[in-house]
Design a protein around this motif. Structure first.
Motif, PDB file in Angstrom:
ATOM      1  N   SER A 178       1.869   7.263   6.930  1.00 38.36           N
ATOM      2  CA  SER A 178       2.598   6.279   6.142  1.00 38.36           C
ATOM      3  C   SER A 178       2.775   4.964   6.889  1.00 38.36           C
ATOM      4  N   THR A 179       2.808   5.039   8.215  1.00 38.77           N
ATOM      5  CA  THR A 179       2.936   3.818   9.016  1.00 38.77           C
ATOM      6  C   THR A 179       1.776   2.870   8.772  1.00 38.77           C
ATOM      7  N   ASP A 180       0.599   3.417   8.485  1.00 40.79           N
ATOM      8  CA  ASP A 180      -0.581   2.594   8.237  1.00 40.79           C
ATOM      9  C   ASP A 180      -0.329   1.589   7.123  1.00 40.79           C
ATOM     10  N   SER A 181       0.291   2.045   6.032  1.00 36.97           N
ATOM     11  CA  SER A 181       0.550   1.150   4.897  1.00 36.97           C
ATOM     12  C   SER A 181       1.596   0.099   5.253  1.00 36.97           C
ATOM     13  N   ILE A 182       2.675   0.530   5.921  1.00 35.52           N
ATOM     14  CA  ILE A 182       3.711  -0.428   6.334  1.00 35.52           C
ATOM     15  C   ILE A 182       3.116  -1.471   7.273  1.00 35.52           C
ATOM     16  N   TRP A 183       2.300  -1.012   8.194  1.00 29.18           N
ATOM     17  CA  TRP A 183       1.662  -1.878   9.179  1.00 29.18           C
ATOM     18  C   TRP A 183       0.769  -2.921   8.505  1.00 29.18           C
ATOM     19  N   GLN A 184       0.028  -2.521   7.484  1.00 33.26           N
ATOM     20  CA  GLN A 184      -0.878  -3.443   6.806  1.00 33.26           C
ATOM     21  C   GLN A 184      -0.139  -4.434   5.919  1.00 33.26           C
ATOM     22  N   VAL A 185       0.805  -3.935   5.117  1.00 25.85           N
ATOM     23  CA  VAL A 185       1.427  -4.769   4.088  1.00 25.85           C
ATOM     24  C   VAL A 185       2.493  -5.694   4.684  1.00 25.85           C
ATOM     25  N   LEU A 186       3.388  -5.150   5.494  1.00 23.33           N
ATOM     26  CA  LEU A 186       4.508  -5.947   5.992  1.00 23.33           C
ATOM     27  C   LEU A 186       4.142  -6.817   7.189  1.00 23.33           C
ATOM     28  N   GLN A 197       0.676  -7.369   8.203  1.00 22.17           N
ATOM     29  CA  GLN A 197      -0.703  -7.845   8.103  1.00 22.17           C
ATOM     30  C   GLN A 197      -1.580  -7.337   9.253  1.00 22.17           C
ATOM     31  N   GLY A 198      -1.337  -6.100   9.669  1.00 21.10           N
ATOM     32  CA  GLY A 198      -2.143  -5.513  10.724  1.00 21.10           C
ATOM     33  C   GLY A 198      -3.418  -4.888  10.172  1.00 21.10           C
ATOM     34  N   LYS A 199      -4.390  -4.674  11.030  1.00 24.55           N
ATOM     35  CA  LYS A 199      -5.623  -4.018  10.609  1.00 24.55           C
ATOM     36  C   LYS A 199      -5.364  -2.540  10.346  1.00 24.55           C
ATOM     37  N   PRO A 200      -6.101  -1.941   9.409  1.00 28.33           N
ATOM     38  CA  PRO A 200      -5.893  -0.513   9.110  1.00 28.33           C
ATOM     39  C   PRO A 200      -6.013   0.352  10.360  1.00 28.33           C
ATOM     40  N   LEU A 201      -5.138   1.353  10.424  1.00 29.33           N
ATOM     41  CA  LEU A 201      -5.144   2.256  11.576  1.00 29.33           C
ATOM     42  C   LEU A 201      -6.219   3.319  11.472  1.00 29.33           C
ATOM     43  N   TRP A 202      -6.700   3.581  10.256  1.00 29.05           N
ATOM     44  CA  TRP A 202      -7.690   4.639  10.040  1.00 29.05           C
ATOM     45  C   TRP A 202      -8.924   4.056   9.363  1.00 29.05           C
ATOM     46  N   PRO A 203     -10.088   4.592   9.608  1.00 30.37           N
ATOM     47  CA  PRO A 203     -11.321   4.004   9.061  1.00 30.37           C
ATOM     48  C   PRO A 203     -11.614   4.391   7.614  1.00 30.37           C
ATOM     49  N   TRP A 204     -11.043   5.534   7.139  1.00 22.62           N
ATOM     50  CA  TRP A 204     -11.412   5.974   5.802  1.00 22.62           C
ATOM     51  C   TRP A 204     -10.814   5.075   4.725  1.00 22.62           C
ATOM     52  N   PHE A 205     -11.628   4.849   3.693  1.00 23.75           N
ATOM     53  CA  PHE A 205     -11.293   3.997   2.544  1.00 23.75           C
ATOM     54  C   PHE A 205     -11.011   2.552   2.970  1.00 23.75           C
ATOM     55  N   GLU A 206     -11.546   2.134   4.093  1.00 23.24           N
ATOM     56  CA  GLU A 206     -11.328   0.775   4.579  1.00 23.24           C
ATOM     57  C   GLU A 206     -12.667   0.162   4.984  1.00 23.24           C
ATOM     58  N   THR A 207     -12.792  -1.158   4.825  1.00 23.57           N
ATOM     59  CA  THR A 207     -14.008  -1.843   5.248  1.00 23.57           C
ATOM     60  C   THR A 207     -14.010  -2.111   6.747  1.00 23.57           C
ATOM     61  N   GLU A 208     -12.829  -2.240   7.360  1.00 21.02           N
ATOM     62  CA  GLU A 208     -12.697  -2.394   8.796  1.00 21.02           C
ATOM     63  C   GLU A 208     -11.403  -1.714   9.228  1.00 21.02           C
ATOM     64  N   TRP A 209     -11.343  -1.382  10.506  1.00 21.33           N
ATOM     65  CA  TRP A 209     -10.131  -0.768  11.025  1.00 21.33           C
ATOM     66  C   TRP A 209      -9.883  -1.229  12.451  1.00 21.33           C
ATOM     67  N   THR A 250     -14.699   8.518  -5.401  1.00 20.21           N
ATOM     68  CA  THR A 250     -13.983   7.785  -4.363  1.00 20.21           C
ATOM     69  C   THR A 250     -12.578   7.416  -4.821  1.00 20.21           C
ATOM     70  N   ILE A 251     -12.460   7.058  -6.096  1.00 22.69           N
ATOM     71  CA  ILE A 251     -11.133   6.728  -6.640  1.00 22.69           C
ATOM     72  C   ILE A 251     -10.203   7.939  -6.556  1.00 22.69           C
ATOM     73  N   LEU A 252     -10.689   9.103  -6.987  1.00 19.10           N
ATOM     74  CA  LEU A 252      -9.869  10.316  -6.935  1.00 19.10           C
ATOM     75  C   LEU A 252      -9.534  10.708  -5.502  1.00 19.10           C
ATOM     76  N   ALA A 253     -10.510  10.566  -4.602  1.00 15.98           N
ATOM     77  CA  ALA A 253     -10.261  10.914  -3.201  1.00 15.98           C
ATOM     78  C   ALA A 253      -9.215   9.992  -2.585  1.00 15.98           C
ATOM     79  N   TYR A 296      -5.541  11.002  -1.202  1.00 16.03           N
ATOM     80  CA  TYR A 296      -5.114  10.664   0.158  1.00 16.03           C
ATOM     81  C   TYR A 296      -3.806   9.882   0.146  1.00 16.03           C
ATOM     82  N   ASN A 297      -3.654   8.963  -0.797  1.00 14.31           N
ATOM     83  CA  ASN A 297      -2.420   8.188  -0.885  1.00 14.31           C
ATOM     84  C   ASN A 297      -1.218   9.092  -1.126  1.00 14.31           C
ATOM     85  N   PHE A 298      -1.351  10.012  -2.079  1.00 16.62           N
ATOM     86  CA  PHE A 298      -0.234  10.913  -2.370  1.00 16.62           C
ATOM     87  C   PHE A 298       0.034  11.865  -1.202  1.00 16.62           C
TER      88      PHE A 298
END
Length: 234
Positions: free
Chosen positions: A75-83, A85-97, A208-211, A215-217
């Motif tokens: 969950s920290t990954d989302s907080i880190w990105q949105v609040l 503006q950090g780069k994603p912590l994990w590579p999946w479902f992301e163009t860069e990490w 990919t949408i379902l996956a 993952y989000n849930f």
């Protein structure tokens, strides 16, 4: 004088009369030892598994703690990105990490720990709404509230009397409504940051949408479930 009573000698069974163990008994004993030796690893593994699934055991607490910290980190990954503006912590479902080198630098980044703290707070507050009240606690609070009998609504009194009567009637409800509002705020914040940071509908492949949705849930619920399991062992 009376003659001494002769002592009666106990008859000892002759070696020929002793029961002899047959070959079948030795084979049965050997089979039991073989089965015991074969089943030892299985019994050992079953005892280990029982430690992780039986409430109150140290393994059960460990599962809850691991689930809470992993869920909080996801969950920290989302907080880190949105609040922040950090780069994603994990590579999946992301163009860069952030990359492995970025992970080495994270422990020295104050904003990351702020994100982690916010995420942990969200998991705890959401877990409280998932767990609810203990039945015994709810019963005790209900029994305690019944001792206060509300008189009939006053008529012909000044407004202050009516207001105080209303306060008496609604005693404790303000805290109850406030708790619900706080829980709703944290759930809304968690859902918003999760789906803004990792929007599954930006993809076109249905799989990919379902996956990404799954993952989000999972990242939202892992921390709450882990905390609930760990809290039940307290």
């Amino acid at each position: 004088m009376s003659n001494p009573t002769p002592t009666t000698e106990r008859s000892q069974p002759s070696p020929q009369n002793k029961p002899q163990r047959g070959l079948n008994e030795y084979l049965e004993l050997l089979a039991r030892w073989i089965v015991t030796l074969i089943s030892l690893p299985v019994i050992f593994v079953s005892h280990i598994v029982a430690q992780f699934v039986t409430p109150g055991t140290s393994g059960y607490k460990l599962v809850g703690a691991i689930g809470f910290w992993i869920g909080t980190l996801l969950s920290t990954d989302s907080i880190w990105q949105v609040l922040f503006q950090g780069k994603p912590l994990w590579p999946w479902f992301e163009t860069e990490w952030i990359g492995w080198f970025g992970w080495v630098q994270l422990p020295f980044n104050l904003l990351f720990w702020i994100s982690f703290g916010i995420s942990a707070l969200i998991q705890v507050m959401e877990a409280r709404t998932l767990r609810g009240k203990d039945p015994n606690q709810a019963k005790n609070e209900f029994e305690e509230s019944k001792q206060y009998t509300l008189s009939s609504k006053p008529t012909g009194n000044i407004d202050l009397t009516m207001a105080l009567w209303g306060d008496y009637k609604r005693a404790g409800m303000k805290e109850r409504h406030t708790g619900g509002a706080i829980a709703l705020f944290f759930w809304t914040l968690d859902i918003t940051t999760t789906f803004v940071g990792r929007n599954p509908f930006r993809y076109t492949n249905p799989g990919t949408i379902l996956a990404c949705l799954a993952y989000n849930f999972a990242s939202m619920m892992a921390g709450e479930i882990g905390y609930s399991i760990w809290k039940l062992t307290k």
